[in-house]
Design a protein around this motif. Sequence first.
Motif, PDB file in Angstrom:
ATOM      1  N   GLU A 267      44.615  42.173  22.332  1.00 35.96           N
ATOM      2  CA  GLU A 267      43.272  42.008  21.791  1.00 35.96           C
ATOM      3  C   GLU A 267      42.321  42.999  22.466  1.00 35.96           C
ATOM      4  O   GLU A 267      42.318  43.161  23.688  1.00 35.96           O
ATOM      5  CB  GLU A 267      42.784  40.581  22.021  1.00 35.96           C
ATOM      6  N   VAL A 268      41.534  43.659  21.643  1.00 33.20           N
ATOM      7  CA  VAL A 268      40.588  44.654  22.162  1.00 33.20           C
ATOM      8  C   VAL A 268      39.375  43.942  22.750  1.00 33.20           C
ATOM      9  O   VAL A 268      38.753  43.100  22.091  1.00 33.20           O
ATOM     10  CB  VAL A 268      40.149  45.610  21.040  1.00 33.20           C
ATOM     11  N   VAL A 269      39.071  44.249  24.014  1.00 33.84           N
ATOM     12  CA  VAL A 269      37.906  43.658  24.694  1.00 33.84           C
ATOM     13  C   VAL A 269      36.895  44.768  24.937  1.00 33.84           C
ATOM     14  O   VAL A 269      37.199  45.766  25.606  1.00 33.84           O
ATOM     15  CB  VAL A 269      38.309  42.998  26.027  1.00 33.84           C
ATOM     16  N   ARG A 270      35.710  44.598  24.423  1.00 35.22           N
ATOM     17  CA  ARG A 270      34.674  45.616  24.589  1.00 35.22           C
ATOM     18  C   ARG A 270      33.692  45.187  25.696  1.00 35.22           C
ATOM     19  O   ARG A 270      33.244  44.047  25.723  1.00 35.22           O
ATOM     20  CB  ARG A 270      33.924  45.820  23.282  1.00 35.22           C
ATOM     21  N   ILE A 271      33.392  46.111  26.620  1.00 36.30           N
ATOM     22  CA  ILE A 271      32.497  45.841  27.749  1.00 36.30           C
ATOM     23  C   ILE A 271      31.230  46.671  27.588  1.00 36.30           C
ATOM     24  O   ILE A 271      31.291  47.894  27.384  1.00 36.30           O
ATOM     25  CB  ILE A 271      33.178  46.169  29.084  1.00 36.30           C
ATOM     26  N   ASP A 272      30.104  45.998  27.704  1.00 36.45           N
ATOM     27  CA  ASP A 272      28.815  46.702  27.638  1.00 36.45           C
ATOM     28  C   ASP A 272      28.645  47.556  28.896  1.00 36.45           C
ATOM     29  O   ASP A 272      28.957  47.125  30.009  1.00 36.45           O
ATOM     30  CB  ASP A 272      27.682  45.676  27.540  1.00 36.45           C
ATOM     31  N   ALA A 273      28.142  48.771  28.724  1.00 34.69           N
ATOM     32  CA  ALA A 273      27.964  49.682  29.861  1.00 34.69           C
ATOM     33  C   ALA A 273      27.033  49.088  30.904  1.00 34.69           C
ATOM     34  O   ALA A 273      27.201  49.297  32.113  1.00 34.69           O
ATOM     35  CB  ALA A 273      27.422  51.019  29.369  1.00 34.69           C
ATOM     36  N   ASP A 275      26.816  45.978  31.728  1.00 35.93           N
ATOM     37  CA  ASP A 275      27.558  44.997  32.520  1.00 35.93           C
ATOM     38  C   ASP A 275      28.379  45.676  33.602  1.00 35.93           C
ATOM     39  O   ASP A 275      28.577  45.135  34.695  1.00 35.93           O
ATOM     40  CB  ASP A 275      28.463  44.167  31.611  1.00 35.93           C
TER      41      ASP A 275
END
Length: 304
Positions: A267-273, A275
Motif C-alpha cells: 500500500e502506498v503511504v504518502r507523507i506530507d513534507a 510532517d
Amino acid sequence: MRADLALLLCTAVGLAAGAERAAAQPAQTLTVGIYAPSIEFGAAQARLAYVQGVARTIEQSTGIATVAQSYASLAALKKDSVDFAIIDGLCYATNLGWRLLATANVGGGATRTWALYSSAGDSLQQLRGKKLAVIATGCNDAGFVDNAMLESELDPGFFAGRSGNADLTGAIAEVAAYKAAQAVFAPVGSPKTLTKVFDTGAVPNPAFVAINSKLPAALVDKAGAAVVGYGGAGAIASWTRANREIYTSLAARLGRSVKSGIPANPEVVRIDAKDALIEPATLKDTAVVDVRHHFVRASGDRME
C-alpha cells in the motif's frame, strides 16, 4: 490379361457397393447399457428395470429392436461394445470422446452437491488414521477423492486405507452399518445416520451417451431425443438436454491442484513534507530524577 483386369475391377466395384449398402442399412438390434454406481437404485433389479424402460422408449422412437443390459463395471460395458449407455458422471468425465446426448436429472438438477460424512465425529482431524469407503468405479478414483473432493489439501496417507465398494449404497453401508470404515464421500442427504463434516462441491449426474460411432447420425439423434422425453419413475427422475460443461469441469478437477501464495502490492503511504520536518517531542524517561542544581555555594560567597 485384359479379361483378368476387368474381372478385378468388377470385383472391387462390387465390394465397394456392398460396403456402402451395409453402412447405409440401419442396425438390426440396438443395445443400451447402464453403469451408474453413484445412483441409489436400491437393488440390481431396479437398475435393470430402469434401463429396460429406456430401451423400450428408444425402440418405439427408432423402430429398431432395443435390448438393455446392466453392468457391474465400466470395463465390462466397454467389452460388450454397446451402442448407447447410461454412464456415471465421473466415468463420462474420463471418457469425453463419447457423444453426449442427455444428462440425468436427480434431485431436481443436473448435478448434486457431495460431502464428506463420518461416523467418528464432525471434525476432519478425528478422521486421521481412519478408513475411507469409496466407490470403485475404475474411472480415476484416486483423482476424484484426492483432488476433486479434497482439493489436493490432504496428504494421500491421511486416511489409514481406502475400501472399494461396488456402488454408493455399499460404500455408505460400510460406514453406517458394518462399521468397517469411518468416512465416505456421498451426495448430500444420502447418508441418513452419519455426520456431515464438510461439503466438497458439485458432481454431475450420469450421462446418456452414444458409444457406437458407426451408427447413422439421424438414428443417434432420435435415440437422444427419446431419452430426453423419457419420464420413467425411479432414482433418475428425468433427463435434460446434454450439458457437456459440467463434465469437463469435473475432468479439470481430477488433476492435482498446486496452490501458491500471490504477492500483494504494498500500500502506498504518502507523507506530507511538513510532517517530515517536525521535530518529534522528547519522550520522558521516568527512571531519571530531575536535577535542579549543578553547583554548590562555597564559603566566601564564591561559586565553584
